[in-house]
Design an enzyme around this catalytic site. Structure first.
Site, mmCIF file in Angstrom:
data_model
loop_
_atom_site.group_PDB
_atom_site.id
_atom_site.type_symbol
_atom_site.label_atom_id
_atom_site.label_comp_id
_atom_site.label_asym_id
_atom_site.label_seq_id
_atom_site.Cartn_x
_atom_site.Cartn_y
_atom_site.Cartn_z
ATOM 1 C CG ASN A 197 -1.882 -1.130 1.098
ATOM 2 O OD1 ASN A 197 -2.406 -1.044 0.146
ATOM 3 N ND2 ASN A 197 -2.255 -1.899 1.948
ATOM 4 C CE1 TYR A 198 1.004 4.176 4.198
ATOM 5 C CE2 TYR A 198 0.160 2.151 4.388
ATOM 6 C CZ TYR A 198 0.002 3.508 4.659
ATOM 7 O OH TYR A 198 -1.529 3.529 5.396
ATOM 8 C CB ILE A 199 6.990 0.803 -0.829
ATOM 9 C CG1 ILE A 199 7.126 1.056 0.139
ATOM 10 C CG2 ILE A 199 8.325 0.739 -1.347
ATOM 11 C CD1 ILE A 199 8.025 -0.302 0.888
#
Length: 742
Positions: free
Chosen positions: A699-701
DNA sequence: CGGATAACTTAGCATATGCCGG
DNA sequence: CCGGCATATGCTAAGTTATCCG
């Protein structure tokens, strides 16, 4: 520099009494603590008001951006390939789908206004869980020792609890109470027990027989032959096939969760007031389907009808229903590898990248606003600081019937402990009731502000940011950049951190070594985002086992060193350091290692014997005689004797092939290698035991960072992305070249 | 304007799968 | 080759945010 912004001169809305603010949950409304007034007095916190003012003029420079940016470049839409829905040959549907997906490279041609998600949408509806199958008549709930003849509806609910009997949920009093209430309700509605036993107290219910029955069923399922299992799997896949895919603008795309959630007991996380409540069965009448107007409407099961057919092309769900626990909606949506999800994902990361252009300004602003004369501005500044520096979530208000968890805006007095001069201890439960605990040093002015936000009459239970909520904060953030909200900071900082960490990795060593470093970088991000996981139940044991293994390797090494000295005493003089570690091992330690090794050997042979005979029994062959086991064990006894002697005399007995200094040294080298790998692996495992790497990777990188890493460092993409992630991030894999940067 | 809520992303846990070392 | 463990996937809960509505 000293221009006073007008809104500060007038008695502005900032000074309305706090108790007229929107009511706050959890006891005590925030008190009017007078902070708002005192804050402007210099002696209160000693800030330089001149400096404070300069900031406002800065803020006014921030350009307002229209809410909806419709003027975005409208590129030409990709001509969409029309795909026949009926493929002549259906034998390999999934292959068709992947070809389709490959054909549609949306990332090569970003377009338009995204409020319209599709023009045609067709699918086959959803899969409902099977009807309840009553238990065999001899399996019953027992009440005060007597079997109860439950109506099937009630029996089903009892079964839900029974299935969880050995879980933590079943021990939770709230879970028990909620379950029991709903169970009694269902029992009443279904006419009560047929043998007129009146169930009144949870404690008198015995679900054990039902539990045992479920366990037995599981066991039987496990015992099925591989062919039978394969057959079942095949049938399942065949049944699911029509639901797995849908047609979006004529393209075949995968559906994510095409199964309606089965009934059961709600398993809320943390101290959820509703945990254990009955999650009721969903019927077609509860389900809304979303399709295009011309789409054939899938047939509802047997005698049922769909709740509603909708044609809403501004949303990306295929079906939805209302759930009875918190009365919210559940959606059937596209799979992660679908174009719509991919586009959203891509936009998310592009938005985060856009924040790069504004972050300097934003940071400068909140630093200045930490000294603003307006309470709201100070709160916004501190909140932004916390979100930016510690990656806190926005923290929306929650209702009384949810778990008491918080994020930035909902932090309360008791969640923040101040240790002068500038240390702050955060301790609160965040999303999913995961504990956020950090003792950190913060900016001096942030510390001062937190002190002010905690000033009496504020006390535990009161909101720290009593003027703030995510909507106010986000509105403020939109001033800097369209679409900027609190959560973008998490994406930005996660990806930025990953970029920085990857930049530190030298392009050298084996793929495995590079991956270790990649994972370490990933871990930094996971820690930043506080992504945790519960340590697996076997973790402590596994660590001990690995530690013992390493000890034994060390011991072997020492044995070999001793053996060298026995062969040639002069070796000691040549390299005394090499032999130093021999002294490190005490007799006690050695004895306990001996014991472990011997014990394991014995166990090994016992197991081998049992397994071999089991196999022979199955194959109807002659069993191994007990004497065989005895013979094996005698060999172990001999070994034990030998070790014992070694311990007494210090003399090592080795097989003839090792009676040579060179060979021993080679063995020792090998052992050193193994010790090193094992130690690194152990450390890695330990470091990872409480950290979940997946969430940040998913979800974030920004996936393009991983793609670049692989391309530049010659690491196969499979090492960083599993199959499903490769599908989800296909856009990244195909679009990022090795010079791409976040 | 603010509260409610619809729709979407993010999250950890349970279970299935498959891989690696003895 | 096989068992045990780590990893991958499925599931669904729990967040955030934009928008709706009075």
């Amino acid at each position: 520099m000293t221009v006073k912004p007008k809104h500060e001169l007038s008695s502005d809305e900032e000074d309305i009494p706090l108790n007229s603010q929107k009511k706050r949950r959890r006891a005590n409304a925030t008190p009017a603590n007078g902070n708002d007034i005192k804050i402007v007095k210099k002696e209160e916190d000693g800030y330089d008001s001149d400096e404070a003012l300069s900031k406002v003029s800065r803020a006014s420079k921030v350009s307002k951006v229209p809410k909806k940016n419709k003027s975005q470049k409208k590129k030409k839409e990709v001509p969409q390939k029309i795909v026949k829905e009926e493929t002549a040959n259906e034998e390999d549907e999934s292959r068709d789908a992947s070809i389709d997906a490959e054909d549609f490279k949306w990332w090569e041609n970003q377009n338009k206004d995204d409020s319209i998600k599709w023009t045609t949408l067709r699918h086959n509806g959803v899969i409902f869980p099977p009807d309840y199958q009553p238990l065999p008549s001899h399996i019953k709930l027992y009440y005060e020792g007597t079997p109860v003849a439950l109506p099937p509806q009630a029996e089903e609910v009892a079964g839900f609890f029974a299935a969880l009997l050995e879980s933590e949920h079943a021990k939770n009093p709230v879970f028990q109470k909620n379950f029991f209430e709903d169970f009694l309700q269902v029992l009443k509605e279904s006419g009560g027990a047929k043998n007129s036993i009146e169930i009144k107290e949870f404690e008198k219910c015995d679900f054990r027989k039902i539990y045992d029955y479920f366990e037995l069923q599981k066991e039987q399922k496990k015992q099925l032959s591989p062919q039978e299992k394969k057959q079942l799997k095949l049938e399942k896949e065949e049944f699911e096939e029509p639901y797995k895919f849908c047609f979006l603008d004529g393209r075949k795309e995968q559906v994510g969760n095409f199964r309606i959630e089965p009934p059961g007991l709600f398993r809320g996380r943390g101290a959820h007031p509703k945990t254990g409540r009955l999650k009721r069965r969903v019927y077609p009448e509860d389900v809304v389907l979303n399709l295009d107007k011309e789409a054939p409407i899938p047939e509802a099961p047997d005698g049922h009808k769909w709740g509603e057919i909708r044609h809403d092309n501004t949303v990306q769900w295929l079906a939805m229903w209302r759930e009875n626990i918190s009365n919210s909606f559940k959606y059937v949506r596209f799979a992660a590898n679908s174009s719509l999800k991919g586009i959203s994902d891509y936009k998310k990361f592009e938005k985060a990248r856009q924040l790069k252009e504004h972050i300097v300004t934003i940071r400068a602003d909140y630093r200045k606003n930490l000294k603003s004369k307006v309470m709201l501005e100070r709160q916004i500044a501190v909140a932004t600081y916390l979100i930016d520096v510690f990656a806190l979530r926005a923290g929306g208000e929650k209702s009384e019937d949810e778990a008491d968890t918080v994020g930035c805006c909902s932090l309360r007095y008791e969640h923040v402990t101040l240790k002068p001069p500038n240390t702050v201890i955060f301790d609160f439960l965040g999303k999913d009731s995961i504990r956020f605990y950090q003792e950190v040093e913060v900016d001096k002015q942030v510390f001062k502000n937190l002190t002010i936000f905690k000033k009496p009459p504020k006390k535990p239970g009161h909101q720290l940011f009593d003027r703030l909520d995510p909507s106010i904060l986000n509105k403020h953030l939109q001033n800097y950049m369209p679409g900027l909200t609190a959560k973008v900071f998490r994406t930005y900082n996660a990806s930025k951190t990953m970029q920085d960490q990857l930049d530190l990795i030298p392009n050298e060593g084996t793929v495995a070594e590079k991956m270790l470093k990649y994972n370490a970088a990933n871990r930094t991000v996971a820690i930043l985002c506080n992504h945790q996981r519960t340590v697996t139940k076997g973790h402590a044991a596994a660590v001990q086992k690995a530690t013992e293994k390493i000890e034994e390797l060390e011991w072997q090494k020492i044995r070999y060193k001793r053996a060298i000295l026995e062969l040639d005493k002069s070796e000691l003089k040549k390299d005394p350091k090499f032999f130093e570690e021999i002294e490190d091992l005490t007799k006690e330690e050695e004895a306990s290692i001996h014991k472990r090794v011997i014990e394991r050997e014995r166990e090994k042979y016992n197991k081998k014997f049992a397994r071999e005979n089991e196999k022979r029994k199955f194959d109807k062959e002659e069993l191994l005689p007990e004497s065989q086991l005895k013979e094996w064990l005698e060999r172990v006894d001999e070994l034990e004797e030998q070790y014992k002697k070694e311990l007494e005399t210090g003399e090592i007995q080795l097989k003839a092939t090792l009676q040579n200094v060179e060979k021993l040294r080679a063995q020792i080298d090998k052992l050193d290698q193994r010790i090193e790998t094992s130690t690194i692996q152990l450390k890695d495992r330990e470091d990872n035991s409480q950290v979940a790497l997946g969430t940040s990777k998913i979800n974030y990188i920004d996936p393009r960072l991983s793609v670049v890493f692989c391309k530049k460092y010659n690491v196969p993409i499979e090492k960083v992305f599993t199959k499903s992630l490769r599908d989800k991030f296909k856009w990244a894999i195909e679009s990022a070249d090795e010079n791409w940067r976040f």
